[in-house]
Design an enzyme around this catalytic site. Sequence first.
Site, PDB file in Angstrom:
ATOM      1  NE  ARG A  28      -9.868  -9.796  -7.820  1.00  0.00           N
ATOM      2  CZ  ARG A  28      -9.619  -9.022  -6.761  1.00  0.00           C
ATOM      3  NH1 ARG A  28      -8.381  -8.790  -6.382  1.00  0.00           N
ATOM      4  NH2 ARG A  28     -10.613  -8.463  -6.100  1.00  0.00           N
ATOM      5  CE  LYS A  85      -4.564  -0.748   1.830  1.00  0.00           C
ATOM      6  NZ  LYS A  85      -4.754  -2.090   2.374  1.00  0.00           N
ATOM      7  CD  GLU A  99      -5.393   6.138   3.636  1.00  0.00           C
ATOM      8  OE1 GLU A  99      -6.599   5.905   3.870  1.00  0.00           O
ATOM      9  OE2 GLU A  99      -4.766   5.642   2.692  1.00  0.00           O
ATOM     10  CG  HIS A 105     -13.857  -4.907   4.776  1.00  0.00           C
ATOM     11  ND1 HIS A 105     -13.796  -3.580   4.431  1.00  0.00           N
ATOM     12  CD2 HIS A 105     -13.642  -4.956   6.109  1.00  0.00           C
ATOM     13  CE1 HIS A 105     -13.550  -2.856   5.522  1.00  0.00           C
ATOM     14  NE2 HIS A 105     -13.462  -3.668   6.542  1.00  0.00           N
TER      15      HIS A 105
END
Length: 683
Positions: A292, A116, A200, A235
């Site tokens: 993907r 990340k 963040e 999620h």
Amino acid sequence: MFKKILIANRGEIACRVAATARRMGIKTVAVYSEADAGARHVAVCDEAVLIGPAAARESYLCGDKIIAVALATGAQAIHPGYGFLSENADFADACALAGLVFIGPPAASMRAMGSKSAAKTLMEQADVPLVPGYHGENQDADFLHAEGDRIGYPVLLKASAGGGGKGMRVIERSEDFKAALASCKREAISSFGDDKVLAEKYLSRPRHIEIQVFADTLGNCVYLHERDCSVQRRHQKVLEEAPAPGMPAERRAAMGEAAVAAARAVGYVGAGTVEFIANQDGSFYFMEMNTRLQVEHPVTEMITGTDLVEWQLRIAFGEALPKSQDQLTIHGHAIEARIYAENPEKGFLPSIGTLRHMDTPRAVSFVVGDGGHGQPAPVRIDSGVREGDAISPFYDPMIAKLIVWGVDRTQALARMAQALAEFRIVGLATNIAFLKRLVEGAAFSSADLDTGLIERNSESLFPPARAVPAAALALATAALLGAEQTQAAAASTFAADPFGSAHGWRLNGAWQRTIAFADEFSATTEQKTYRVGVTYQRHGWLLELGGMQLPLTVSHADGAELSVTLGEAALRGAVRRDGDSFHVFSGGRHFVLQYADPLAHAGEAEAAGGRLTAPMPGKVVAVLVQNGQTVSKGDPLVIMEAMKMEHTIAAPADGTVEELLYQVGDQVADGAPLLAFTPAAAA
Ligand code: MV4
């Protein structure tokens, strides 16, 4: 083009890839585990090779075995689908080393997006918008705390190596920073083996908007617009749609261009998705890139009239992108719902078992969009299972993806609600009813979307169990009585047998019984029993339910489909019987009623004894067989009435009725032998 490809996956995505390959004249090789020998993906491919036991790490995750199969079968390329090996850079390298084409991005692009913080650094250089925060190397606690204070609270800590929501901590106040940092780092090291974190600004009601991108090996890169996947649960995406409601054309172009810049920054080739989170005001920030083809790609296919697997194959073969950016316009609106074998009322626990019945809405199993000619099919189903298949504990319990298209969102929503009402599954718990409440609920239908939609609306999405309506009880009763009549008619050897009459039983005028149905146990309510009084009449029945007396007649029966009249009301539905469970599908709802036939199995234990006995004192109301008749297990032999209930004495096994001991009208004592029976095995 490739002549033969290997599909390194299972389930719906393997079937979906095979469909495109077939259309393009490309041969397919399936690989499968021991659990999947009878699976649909094995059946739809030209060849299939067993690669190992059920556990994925011994089969679908064994890159070396799969490469060996590709080489042995002469496949030129490997399509990894999603999950399993699809984002494994080492596998992509191993394919190249073996002289096989990996149908996916270069290994270097996957690695660049794998971390990340490294990805954020690349994105920053490419002018892709990032959430204000810190993603550098300095992991000193005091330094990170100062960064948190600079960003301003609430602050979100994320594991740099994480993904899918794991290893995140929301921090509301500066005082809580150090403790949250320590806990986030502990989870990061144990989950990902790397305790690096980034900080963040935390967005409180974000939307998940992702952009489909495609790049070829000739340097072209386009975006195929956005998907809104905000409706998630822990999620896991639940509903996805394209385009995103309320997206102005300028922001769409800005997000598309940012996504293309992100792909170019990592030398991307093939299908990819750039994930953004968007504030309610429309500002958007890069989150991560999925290297993907994604589960939800069909909604993009439907609105752009493309076949994204065909695009993948052409690009992997070295061809140019089939369309330029100017040619990629949006037509209509598409929504996808993921149908899972899971129980929403029990915390979405996966439901393992057999798909006893699966009725699907009228759909095309795989279609590409309109390609600019006419309209796409309104309903598409991508599924890797068939009726009779098992949903096993080894893999993802997804049953199907239901994708609908409409000229606009309103039409797509209506089609989705209708299609969900027509999707009927018996044998497993599913999320179909939950999905229907979700798409019909105010929040989703008014497109008030954000990632907290399900939690915020849990009260209406998980309503307390309601009483089973009279309509459902009447349909179940009609199905039961109708089946009894058919059985009796088939078992009757007398041409003029009154019991075989399609008009129902009549014995010295009307007679009565009480049928008891119990509803499903649920975590929150007690099981309830519903009693339906039945009086047999010449043309149907008189039902007593809920304190009312209403005549019931069957106007039409076709397989499981029933049309009945109850009093003045015309009722329609489908009733599927699975043992003693009656599944009633009506008005888009699914009721499971347990038929409390306490004596259905009477006599079974006595099969070896040779005599079938009366389960309780009562009267013989029907004798359905003759002396010497051979019968099959389960055939009704004698019907008794006791305590206002009818009890069918059924054959406990295949065999012969030796001697009937009572006639219609006879009173029988409890435990008295009713007939002499010889099971076939003993004969
Ligand atoms: C966020 C966020 C709020 N603020 N980042 C969750 C998984 C990962 N892909 C990114 N995630 C989030 N990042 C900031 N700065 C909220 C989430 C988030 C979320 C994002 C997309 C879809 C569903 C989500 C559910 C909870 C939290």
